[in-house]
Design a protein around this motif. Structure first.
Motif, PDB file in Angstrom:
ATOM      1  N   ARG A   1       0.782  -1.277  -0.083  1.00 17.02           N
ATOM      2  CA  ARG A   1      -0.081   0.235   0.162  1.00 17.02           C
ATOM      3  C   ARG A   1       0.867   1.257  -0.075  1.00 17.02           C
TER       4      ARG A   1
ATOM      5  N   GLN B   1       0.918  -3.962   6.264  1.00 16.76           N
ATOM      6  CA  GLN B   1       2.201  -4.190   5.625  1.00 16.76           C
ATOM      7  C   GLN B   1       3.229  -5.129   6.607  1.00 16.76           C
TER       8      GLN B   1
ATOM      9  N   ASP C   1      -2.683   1.105   7.359  1.00 18.21           N
ATOM     10  CA  ASP C   1      -1.624   0.621   6.228  1.00 18.21           C
ATOM     11  C   ASP C   1      -0.269   0.112   6.793  1.00 18.21           C
TER      12      ASP C   1
END
Length: 257
Positions: A94, A109, A105
């Motif tokens: 992202r 990740q 986000d």
């Protein structure tokens, strides 16, 4: 009696580098457990492997959940034999600059790109150590070693995966387990294409570089393929690389210069 074929577990195997890796390992004679999260098109990978006569086991699991990874490793061993190869490929991207990156986000990740390989390395490392050896390749990114704008969380998560793998390799060496890191650059996958609303402009920016973004281009003047990366992974997991461990190798056409 003939020796048993290698047994591999490949995560992120529904497409892209993961699928290409599963096919490359099968071509070298490995039995392959292909893993991806529920809802992905894992069936197409299984069909492609069956078409070349591979011994394949589909496994649906989320690499961010330790219990699911542990169960996947146990299932692969029960169905195919002692696990000797791990390709940790599953990843997510992202984009976002520092001032705009959300907590969600960042967390996603880190969970997929760093915690996922941790779960896989730990589960596979335990059984490989007990089995007397094995080999691991973790797919990171050249963003882990070269600063990139608009990819801060992704780069940080891949840097974590890189350090994790090398430390794990140092600890597992005494058990005959080799651990290496593969750093792809711009590779023709769905993840890369999702970054480019205009494919032609995106390709040219990758090849030529983006001076205002402090990014050089690709000296070899081509976007990599999933197969380019898979071939290196297959080599690193094979006995041909028996003296190679704790290494990070870029497959990016020179972009990380």
């Amino acid at each position: 009696m003939p020796s048993s074929p290698p047994v591999a577990l490949v995560t992120g195997a529904a497409g892209g580098i993961g699928r290409a890796t599963a096919l490359a390992l099968a071509a070298e004679g490995s039995a392959v457990a292909v893993l991806d999260r529920p809802g992905t098109d894992l069936k197409s990978t299984v069909t492609a492997l069956e078409a070349v006569g591979a011994d394949v086991l589909p496994v649906e699991a989320d690499v961010t959940v330790a219990a699911e990874v542990d169960a996947a490793v146990a299932l692969a061993q029960d169905a195919l034999g002692p696990l000797t190869q791990l390709a940790s490929v599953a990843g997510v991207l992202r984009t976002g600059m520092l001032l705009d990156t959300t907590d969600d986000d960042w967390a996603l990740q880190m969970a997929v790109n760093a915690t996922g390989p941790f779960h896989c390395l730990r589960a596979a490392g335990r059984v490989m150590a007990a089995n007397g050896g094995g080999s691991v390749a973790v797919v990171s990114s050249n963003a882990a070693v070269v600063p990139r704008q608009n990819m801060l969380a992704y780069a940080a998560s891949k840097a974590a995966a890189t350090a994790l793998t090398r430390c794990a390799g140092l600890e597992l060496a005494e058990h005959g387990v080799r651990c290496n890191v593969v750093l792809p650059g711009s590779t023709d996958t769905a993840m890369l294409r999702s970054l480019w609303p205009d494919s032609e402009l995106g390709t040219q920016a990758a090849l030529n570089g983006v001076p205002e973004g402090y990014r050089v281009g690709i000296p070899l003047r081509r976007i990599g393929t999933a197969e380019d990366v898979a071939e290196l992974i297959a080599f690193l997991l094979s006995d041909r690389a028996s003296q190679i461990t704790l290494q990070t190798i870029a497959v990016d056409g020179g972009a990380s210069l």
